[in-house]
Write a protein that holds these residues in place. Structure first.
Motif, short mmCIF file in Angstrom:
data_model
loop_
_atom_site.label_atom_id
_atom_site.label_comp_id
_atom_site.label_asym_id
_atom_site.label_seq_id
_atom_site.Cartn_x
_atom_site.Cartn_y
_atom_site.Cartn_z
N THR A 162 0.83 -1.21 0.00
CA THR A 162 0.00 0.00 0.00
C THR A 162 0.86 1.25 0.00
O THR A 162 0.58 2.22 -0.73
N ASP B 196 -7.34 -3.53 -6.09
CA ASP B 196 -8.17 -2.54 -5.40
C ASP B 196 -7.32 -1.51 -4.67
O ASP B 196 -7.61 -0.30 -4.70
N ASP C 164 -7.20 2.52 -5.50
CA ASP C 164 -7.46 3.54 -4.48
C ASP C 164 -6.41 4.65 -4.51
O ASP C 164 -6.68 5.79 -4.09
#
Length: 375
Positions: free
Chosen positions: A144, A173, A177
């Motif tokens: 992330t 996903d 984002d």
């Protein structure tokens, strides 16, 4: 068709015990026949009939439809390429990189998912960020953070060196984002498990048919999700990639076919389509269950400290820590047992497919034990 019948259709297996499908698989005779019949028709019959260009175009179109359906995508979303490397390189060269753009890849990638990004850095001033993994696993927090300011991330659906399955949809996903596009290298997935590229949600997926699908060399593909890639401009522009090749100013096709080349042989993808038909005749669930049975058998014979792949089933790739990988590969090859060594980790890898047998797995274990590879 059963896995046994699939095995009986593969000529190479009469000469060797083959555990190297993760590199390139041996083709069944119907696949070989389909490719050679296509070539024969294209060069011997079409010149006096529909014409070689028409024959090639129709054969590629039919193959694209079959392959696209197997991968869960629309035909217009699929470009037929020569290989996974060809597809990734073509995509990388089509992006208008700007100095300071960040590309993220994992340290699990095959050179196909490494070299094109090095070129983007060298030629355009992009920055390549390598995400370190542990035993073939991606740490979600680290991922992330890595994609937070990236333009594109590249990762494999199934790692070629450990045989681990990555959580593709979750990684997609997270990237989305962060407004980061995704390219998935799926070359190790199709042929040993059911694949639905559309369900992954990635903008781009690259793969080929010559590994687990047992198709010919030259049968690659690039998936470009519908509505994506409007800003792409392939480095190679040819008559197959444009709307009207005779126009004063060319207009790229709005589909993935903008990546297709002009005078390309239809035979490899006809062979890949024939392989898809064979696999669907057996059933992907049946094939995957058989691969699981055989990998479980192999893993059970490998000491815990030497098994580098997951203990539970994730794929047919089984990586084993041995003292001298190259020597082990050569010793087994002398016994007509084909495995391969890996650069990272320093180990050997057996690719277990549904066409293998329990007797072959036992022979592999015995050979590894006899040469002192198993503690």
């Amino acid at each position: 068709m059963t896995p046994r019948e699939l095995r009986e259709s593969i000529p190479a297996l009469a000469e060797t015990t083959f555990f190297n499908t993760g590199a390139s698989g041996p083709s069944p005779q119907p696949v070989i026949n389909a490719a050679t019949d296509c070539l024969r028709h294209h060069k011997a019959e079409a010149p006096a009939a529909e014409g070689m260009y028409t024959a090639a175009r129709e054969a590629r179109s039919e193959s694209r439809e079959t392959i696209a359906a197997h991968l869960g995508v629309a035909p217009d979303e699929l470009a037929l390429t020569e290989s996974t490397s060809d597809a990734i390189s073509a995509l990388a060269a089509a992006i208008d990189w700007q100095p300071g753009d960040t590309i993220v890849r994992t340290d699990l990638e095959h050179p196909a998912g490494v070299l094109p990004w090095q070129r983007a850095a060298r030629q355009h001033g992009a920055s390549v960020r390598v995400l370190e993994t542990t035993d073939g696993r991606v740490d979600i927090d680290s991922y992330t953070e890595a994609v937070a300011d990236a333009r594109l991330v590249c990762f494999s659906s199934l790692s070629w060196n450990y045989g681990t399955q990555l959580p593709v949809s979750q990684l997609v996903d997270i990237a989305h984002d962060a407004d980061c596009e995704v390219l998935v290298d799926a070359v190790q997935s199709a042929g040993q498990t059911s694949v639905d590229l559309d369900a992954w949600g990635a903008e781009y997926v690259a793969g080929s048919g010559h590994k687990w699908l047992l198709g010919p060399w030259g049968s690659g593909y690039l998936y470009v999700r519908e509505g994506c890639g409007a800003d792409l401009h392939p480095a190679q522009v040819c008559y197959n990639s444009v709307e009207d090749p005779d126009a004063d100013e060319y207009t790229l096709k709005s589909t993935a076919q903008q990546f297709e080349r002009g005078t390309a042989s239809p035979a490899p993808h006809v062979g890949m389509a024939a392989a898809v038909d064979l696999f669907e005749a057996v059933g992907m669930d049946v094939l995957e269950d058989r691969i699981e049975e055989l990998t479980d058998r192999l893993k059970a014979a490998v000491p815990d400290g030497q098994l580098l792949s997951p203990t539970g089933f994730e794929s047919g790739l089984v990586t084993i820590d041995v003292a001298e990988p190259e020597s082990v590969v050569e010793t087994l090859a002398a016994q007509e047992i084909r495995i391969r060594s890996l650069p990272e980790p320093d180990a050997v890898r057996a690719s277990v497919h549904a066409f293998n047998t329990e007797a072959e797995v036992d022979a592999l274990v015995a050979a590894l034990d006899d040469c002192g590879a198993l503690d």
